[in-house]
Design an enzyme around this catalytic site. Structure first.
Site, PDB file in Angstrom:
ATOM      1  N   SER A 128      26.241 -11.563 -33.444  1.00  0.00           N
ATOM      2  CA  SER A 128      24.884 -11.047 -33.285  1.00  0.00           C
ATOM      3  C   SER A 128      24.852  -9.541 -33.288  1.00  0.00           C
ATOM      4  O   SER A 128      25.773  -8.881 -32.818  1.00  0.00           O
ATOM      5  CB  SER A 128      24.275 -11.534 -31.968  1.00  0.00           C
ATOM      6  OG  SER A 128      23.015 -10.917 -31.787  1.00  0.00           O
ATOM      7  N   LYS A 182      25.560 -19.077 -29.401  1.00  0.00           N
ATOM      8  CA  LYS A 182      24.782 -18.200 -30.296  1.00  0.00           C
ATOM      9  C   LYS A 182      23.373 -18.762 -30.500  1.00  0.00           C
ATOM     10  O   LYS A 182      22.392 -18.007 -30.570  1.00  0.00           O
ATOM     11  CB  LYS A 182      25.498 -18.030 -31.648  1.00  0.00           C
ATOM     12  CG  LYS A 182      24.695 -17.233 -32.682  1.00  0.00           C
ATOM     13  CD  LYS A 182      24.439 -15.818 -32.214  1.00  0.00           C
ATOM     14  CE  LYS A 182      23.811 -14.842 -33.160  1.00  0.00           C
ATOM     15  NZ  LYS A 182      22.875 -15.186 -34.157  1.00  0.00           N
ATOM     16  N   HIS A 185      21.451 -17.841 -27.562  1.00  0.00           N
ATOM     17  CA  HIS A 185      21.146 -16.410 -27.702  1.00  0.00           C
ATOM     18  C   HIS A 185      19.906 -16.224 -28.573  1.00  0.00           C
ATOM     19  O   HIS A 185      18.987 -15.480 -28.239  1.00  0.00           O
ATOM     20  CB  HIS A 185      22.344 -15.671 -28.318  1.00  0.00           C
ATOM     21  CG  HIS A 185      22.001 -14.302 -28.832  1.00  0.00           C
ATOM     22  ND1 HIS A 185      21.349 -14.104 -30.040  1.00  0.00           N
ATOM     23  CD2 HIS A 185      22.192 -13.060 -28.318  1.00  0.00           C
ATOM     24  CE1 HIS A 185      21.156 -12.811 -30.236  1.00  0.00           C
ATOM     25  NE2 HIS A 185      21.659 -12.163 -29.201  1.00  0.00           N
ATOM     26  N   ASN A 186      19.876 -16.919 -29.691  1.00  0.00           N
ATOM     27  CA  ASN A 186      18.748 -16.765 -30.608  1.00  0.00           C
ATOM     28  C   ASN A 186      17.454 -17.308 -30.009  1.00  0.00           C
ATOM     29  O   ASN A 186      16.386 -16.713 -30.177  1.00  0.00           O
ATOM     30  CB  ASN A 186      19.039 -17.456 -31.941  1.00  0.00           C
ATOM     31  CG  ASN A 186      19.926 -16.605 -32.835  1.00  0.00           C
ATOM     32  OD1 ASN A 186      20.703 -15.804 -32.356  1.00  0.00           O
ATOM     33  ND2 ASN A 186      19.816 -16.788 -34.135  1.00  0.00           N
ATOM     34  N   GLU A 189      16.309 -14.795 -27.777  1.00  0.00           N
ATOM     35  CA  GLU A 189      15.778 -13.714 -28.622  1.00  0.00           C
ATOM     36  C   GLU A 189      14.311 -14.027 -28.998  1.00  0.00           C
ATOM     37  O   GLU A 189      13.436 -13.162 -28.910  1.00  0.00           O
ATOM     38  CB  GLU A 189      16.657 -13.616 -29.872  1.00  0.00           C
ATOM     39  CG  GLU A 189      16.195 -12.650 -30.949  1.00  0.00           C
ATOM     40  CD  GLU A 189      17.110 -12.730 -32.193  1.00  0.00           C
ATOM     41  OE1 GLU A 189      18.331 -12.549 -32.037  1.00  0.00           O
ATOM     42  OE2 GLU A 189      16.592 -12.971 -33.298  1.00  0.00           O
TER      43      GLU A 189
HETATM   44  C1  6PG Z   1      21.254 -11.861 -34.396  1.00  0.00           C
HETATM   45  C2  6PG Z   1      20.000 -12.559 -34.874  1.00  0.00           C
HETATM   46  C3  6PG Z   1      20.172 -13.178 -36.211  1.00  0.00           C
HETATM   47  C4  6PG Z   1      18.954 -13.988 -36.654  1.00  0.00           C
HETATM   48  C5  6PG Z   1      17.786 -13.154 -37.025  1.00  0.00           C
HETATM   49  C6  6PG Z   1      16.673 -13.907 -37.708  1.00  0.00           C
HETATM   50  O1  6PG Z   1      21.705 -12.259 -33.341  1.00  0.00           O
HETATM   51  O2  6PG Z   1      21.720 -10.919 -35.033  1.00  0.00           O
HETATM   52  O3  6PG Z   1      19.702 -13.584 -33.972  1.00  0.00           O
HETATM   53  O4  6PG Z   1      21.281 -14.015 -36.141  1.00  0.00           O
HETATM   54  O5  6PG Z   1      19.287 -14.726 -37.766  1.00  0.00           O
HETATM   55  O6  6PG Z   1      17.303 -12.496 -35.916  1.00  0.00           O
HETATM   56  O7  6PG Z   1      16.213 -14.987 -37.000  1.00  0.00           O
HETATM   57  P1  6PG Z   1      14.780 -15.621 -37.343  1.00  0.00           P
HETATM   58  O8  6PG Z   1      14.560 -15.437 -38.820  1.00  0.00           O
HETATM   59  O9  6PG Z   1      14.862 -17.057 -36.992  1.00  0.00           O
HETATM   60  O10 6PG Z   1      13.789 -14.856 -36.562  1.00  0.00           O
END
Ligand code: 6PG
Length: 481
Positions: A128, A182, A185-186, A189
């Site tokens: 990430s 991960k 994490h997302n 996010e």
């Molecule tokens: C990271 C992000 C990455 C993710 C993008 C797009 O940790 O660097 O989580 O892995 O793919 O942020 O995610 P979305 O297109 O689903 O918003």
């Protein structure tokens, strides 16, 4: 001299990781399906480095020292399987394949097991931090075959972000554990982004503040407990001007995309029966945003409340800050609670303090707040829920009155705040010893003889009532929790 590691996939994340690995003194051989991309990379960003280009997978494999390490930075899904199939024919027992894409953890689990049978060591790792992170130090969350860890540890920890001298990269666990973490994490996010968006809309539409004013507020919030990468970039985004001098943000279409990791997190929470309401709302908020035409139509047919904000702006801002902080705590508490359940379900031993440490630097959700989470798990590794740690009990007590007012404001003004409000509903439910599920159980028993337990009898003893006098005495044979 043979290369220490090979990397397949020279899209921007792959290229930046290669440059990062090279900077850290490891020799890298690269391969990309389209040869032009390899040439462009070698004559462009990789010019003057030790990086070796190859034009077939065979050539890549031959250029590696043994046991070999091959890292895939390709699109998640069938593409990963496609490269694994080719590599299996060329690699020897003890060689390692690392998948650094956003793969679904169950795929990683399956691949780890299948390759183990062939004597190959598989690692599925979360990476990430976007382009910048990949280039200068991402957060790296590896899982898979544990025998591979000692071999890849020096490279992965060297290229990862560091916080207080500690690498944001630690072994997570067997099989799909790294990609699972991960995924969480997302999901987090998604939640962080949604609550920031709700704060932004309340400030702009509710309080009538300008983009510059909101930018300054986020910048100020970034210096205290909300200090994080996402709040920091939000302040920058709000300050950014288009060519005509107006905020670029105002011209960006309000339909959010998503690649699926947030949705996976929500699906997993439903599978494991864990209330992950804030991340769930965040995924649905993106879905609702994407229904642009339908929303435009609805906005003309379904009038909103005409209430206007008439209170004290400074006080209202403080309540929005409280809502942002308290909702963030709820989101992380839910995410960590889900990981705890997953560890039980999938047989992993997850170290939550280490996970918080890995997320403290390099990744998209990096923040000061993760330090508080790390400390909570350091002082009690078996903590059932973050909300029960002394630090967060206090933080919630302080933030709650303002948070509640911010939610009331959003309701009065008709401004959607699904994450703020559902987080508050979760919090109110979580700390309620008796919920109305007694009625729910009675309803289930009434129409389906699903049976219920009684408060005046031991748990595990089930009863059925003939509620109407017309039903039978037989309870439904299935009682699934
Ligand atoms: C990271 C992000 C990455 C993710 C993008 C797009 O940790 O660097 O989580 O892995 O793919 O942020 O995610 P979305 O297109 O689903 O918003």
């Amino acid at each position: 001299m043979k290369a220490n590691i090979g990397l397949i996939g020279l899209a921007v994340m792959g290229q930046n990781l290669v440059l990062n690995i090279n900077d850290n003194g490891f020799k890298v051989a690269v391969y990309n399906r389209t040869t032009e991309k390899t040439d462009e990379f070698l004559t462009g960003p990789a010019k003057g480095t030790e990086i070796v280009g190859t034009y077939s997978i065979e050539d890549l494999v031959q250029k590696l020292e043994t046991p070999r390490i091959v890292m895939l930075m390709v699109k998640a899904g069938t593409v990963v399987d496609h490269y694994i199939e080719q590599l299996v024919l060329l690699l020897d027992a003890g060689d390692i394949i690392i998948d650094g894409g956003n793969s679904l953890f169950t795929d990683t689990d399956r691949r780890t097991k299948a390759l183990k049978e062939k004597g190959l060591l598989y690692i599925g790792t979360g990476v990430s931090g976007g382009e910048e992170g990949a280039r200068h130090g991402p957060s790296i969350m590896p899982g898979g075959h544990p025998d591979a860890w000692n071999r890849v540890k020096p490279v992965l920890q060297a290229i990862s972000a560091k916080v207080d001298g500690q690498p944001c990269c630690e072994w997570v666990g067997y099989g799909g554990a790294g990609h699972y973490v991960k995924m969480i994490h997302n999901g987090i996010e998604y939640g962080d982004m949604q609550i920031i968006c709700e704060a932004y809309q309340l400030m702009s539409e509710g309080l009538g503040l300008s983009a510059d004013e909101i930018s300054s507020i986020f910048a100020e919030w970034n210096s205290a407990e909300l200090s994080s990468y996402l709040v920091e970039i939000t302040a920058n985004i709000l300050a950014y001007k288009d060519e005509d001098g107006s905020p670029l943000l105002d011209k960006i279409l309000d339909t959010a995309g998503q690649k699926g990791t947030g949705k996976w997190t929500g699906i997993n929470a439903l599978d494991l029966g864990i209330p992950l309401t804030l991340i769930g709302e965040s995924v649905f908020a993106r879905c609702l945003s994407a229904m642009k035409d339908e929303r435009i139509n609805a906005s003309q047919k379904l009038p909103k409340p005409v209430n206007r904000f008439e209170g004290n702006r400074q006080e209202a801002l403080e309540t929005i800050r409280n809502a942002l902080y308290a909702s963030k705590i709820i989101s992380y508490a839910q995410g960590f609670r889900l990981m705890r359940e997953a560890a039980k379900e999938y047989g992993w031993t997850l170290n939550y303090g280490k996970i918080a440490l890995m997320w403290r630097g390099g990744c998209i959700i990096r923040s000061a707040f993760l330090n508080d989470i790390k400390q909570a798990y350091d002082s009690n590794p078996d903590l059932e829920n973050l909300l029960l740690a002394d630090f967060f009990v206090d933080a919630m007590r302080q933030a709650e009155p303002g948070w509640r007012k911010a939610v009331i404001l959003s309701i009065e003004l008709g401004i959607p705040a699904p994450a703020f409000s559902s987080a508050l509903a979760f919090y109110d439910g979580y700390r309620t010893a008796r919920l109305p599920a007694n009625l729910l159980q009675a309803q289930r028993d009434y129409f389906g003889a699903h049976s219920y337990e009684r408060t005046d009898r031991p748990r595990g003893e089930f009863f059925h009532t003939d509620w109407t006098g017309h039903g039978g005495k037989t309870a439904s044979s299935t009682y699934n929790v």
